[in-house]
Write a protein that holds these residues in place. Structure first.
Motif, PDB file in Angstrom:
ATOM      1  N   VAL A   5      -1.228   4.807   4.167  1.00 17.05           N
ATOM      2  CA  VAL A   5       0.171   4.600   3.787  1.00 17.05           C
ATOM      3  C   VAL A   5       0.262   3.430   2.806  1.00 17.05           C
ATOM      4  O   VAL A   5      -0.214   2.330   3.098  1.00 17.05           O
ATOM      5  N   ALA A   6       0.887   3.700   1.663  1.00 19.51           N
ATOM      6  CA  ALA A   6       1.086   2.663   0.642  1.00 19.51           C
ATOM      7  C   ALA A   6       2.577   2.498   0.376  1.00 19.51           C
ATOM      8  O   ALA A   6       3.277   3.463   0.091  1.00 19.51           O
ATOM      9  N   ARG A   7       3.034   1.254   0.482  1.00 15.82           N
ATOM     10  CA  ARG A   7       4.424   0.907   0.147  1.00 15.82           C
ATOM     11  C   ARG A   7       4.401  -0.516  -0.366  1.00 15.82           C
ATOM     12  O   ARG A   7       3.441  -1.254  -0.154  1.00 15.82           O
TER      13      ARG A   7
ATOM     14  N   TYR B 148       4.426  11.827  -1.666  1.00 12.70           N
ATOM     15  CA  TYR B 148       5.374  10.844  -2.182  1.00 12.70           C
ATOM     16  C   TYR B 148       6.690  11.042  -1.438  1.00 12.70           C
ATOM     17  O   TYR B 148       7.219  12.156  -1.395  1.00 12.70           O
ATOM     18  N   LEU B 149       7.208   9.964  -0.851  1.00 15.47           N
ATOM     19  CA  LEU B 149       8.435  10.055  -0.063  1.00 15.47           C
ATOM     20  C   LEU B 149       9.439   8.990  -0.480  1.00 15.47           C
ATOM     21  O   LEU B 149       9.066   7.894  -0.897  1.00 15.47           O
TER      22      LEU B 149
ATOM     23  N   GLY C  27      10.694  14.476  -0.755  1.00 20.43           N
ATOM     24  CA  GLY C  27       9.283  14.238  -0.994  1.00 20.43           C
ATOM     25  C   GLY C  27       8.647  15.297  -1.860  1.00 20.43           C
ATOM     26  O   GLY C  27       9.236  16.351  -2.113  1.00 20.43           O
ATOM     27  N   ILE C  28       7.457  14.977  -2.309  1.00 27.31           N
ATOM     28  CA  ILE C  28       6.677  15.919  -3.091  1.00 27.31           C
ATOM     29  C   ILE C  28       5.200  15.713  -2.765  1.00 27.31           C
ATOM     30  O   ILE C  28       4.729  14.589  -2.649  1.00 27.31           O
TER      31      ILE C  28
ATOM     32  N   ARG D  85       5.939   6.128  -8.586  1.00 27.17           N
ATOM     33  CA  ARG D  85       6.982   7.144  -8.762  1.00 27.17           C
ATOM     34  C   ARG D  85       7.797   7.367  -7.492  1.00 27.17           C
ATOM     35  O   ARG D  85       8.745   8.154  -7.493  1.00 27.17           O
ATOM     36  N   ALA D  86       7.418   6.695  -6.415  1.00 25.07           N
ATOM     37  CA  ALA D  86       8.153   6.806  -5.144  1.00 25.07           C
ATOM     38  C   ALA D  86       7.974   5.494  -4.385  1.00 25.07           C
ATOM     39  O   ALA D  86       6.998   4.776  -4.604  1.00 25.07           O
ATOM     40  N   PRO D  87       8.888   5.190  -3.488  1.00 25.43           N
ATOM     41  CA  PRO D  87       8.749   3.946  -2.735  1.00 25.43           C
ATOM     42  C   PRO D  87       7.717   4.004  -1.598  1.00 25.43           C
ATOM     43  O   PRO D  87       7.403   2.974  -0.998  1.00 25.43           O
ATOM     44  N   LEU D  88       7.183   5.193  -1.300  1.00 27.91           N
ATOM     45  CA  LEU D  88       6.191   5.346  -0.247  1.00 27.91           C
ATOM     46  C   LEU D  88       5.256   6.488  -0.626  1.00 27.91           C
ATOM     47  O   LEU D  88       5.715   7.554  -1.033  1.00 27.91           O
ATOM     48  N   VAL D  89       3.963   6.238  -0.518  1.00 29.53           N
ATOM     49  CA  VAL D  89       2.965   7.282  -0.771  1.00 29.53           C
ATOM     50  C   VAL D  89       2.014   7.311   0.418  1.00 29.53           C
ATOM     51  O   VAL D  89       1.513   6.271   0.841  1.00 29.53           O
TER      52      VAL D  89
END
Length: 182
Positions: free
Chosen positions: A49-51, A159-160, A129-130, A85-89
């Protein structure tokens, strides 16, 4: 949200912003991943988890991997921005488990199911998400930088976040075009 409606109207959403799932919402997403079909209960996955600063760290690793793999200058330049591109990956990894019964491919399918379950759990809670793939998913240099094993395989980057706008409605598809009865 009704389960069938959720499944029938599933759409990827690439334009994502804060807030991202956290706390109980993120726990529910990860818990959904743990309920996917998993023959012999091997739990053949890992979720990285990356944020926040973790997104920049993931991007830096992608840049190093792109350079080491001889990717084009354009890809190298774009790599550190990809996770932003998202705040959470969530990097979803199929972790190869030793088994005389469960083939590696089955374990990878389980990890893939986990991505779908997490995306559906996010959407059910009002997030978007995507599931992204691309060169980084198969890049063994990135696998090494993420300290993955030789048989481990990234199966996707989930990506969420919160949709910046509602995704277009799902197109109507005639299922009979893809079904053959025996």
């Amino acid at each position: 949200m009704d389960a069938l409606k959720l499944l029938h109207e599933r759409r990827s959403c690439s334009a994502l912003t804060e807030p991202a799932p956290e706390g109980e919402a993120l726990d529910a997403i990860l818990k959904a991943a743990l309920r996917v079909p998993d023959f012999q209960h091997l739990r053949p996955y890992e979720f990285i988890v990356a944020r926040g600063d973790g997104l920049a760290r993931l991007g830096a690793l992608m840049e190093v991997a792109a350079k080491a793999s001889g990717k084009s200058e354009e890809i190298v330049k774009r790599a550190p921005k990809m996770p932003l591109r998202a705040p959470l990956v969530i990097v979803v990894v199929a972790k190869a488990r030793e088994s005389d019964v469960v083939h590696l491919f089955e374990q990878q399918l389980t990890a893939g199911c986990a991505v779908m379950a997490m995306q559906m759990a996010a959407v059910a809670q009002g997030f978007g998400g995507i599931w992204r793939s691309g060169w980084a998913m198969f890049d063994r240099n990135l696998h090494h930088l993420l300290e993955l094993g030789e048989k481990d395989q990234i199966v996707g980057f989930l990506y969420l976040g919160t949709p910046k706008e509602e995704p277009a409605p799902a197109p109507v598809v005639d299922a009979s075009a893809y079904v053959r009865m025996l």
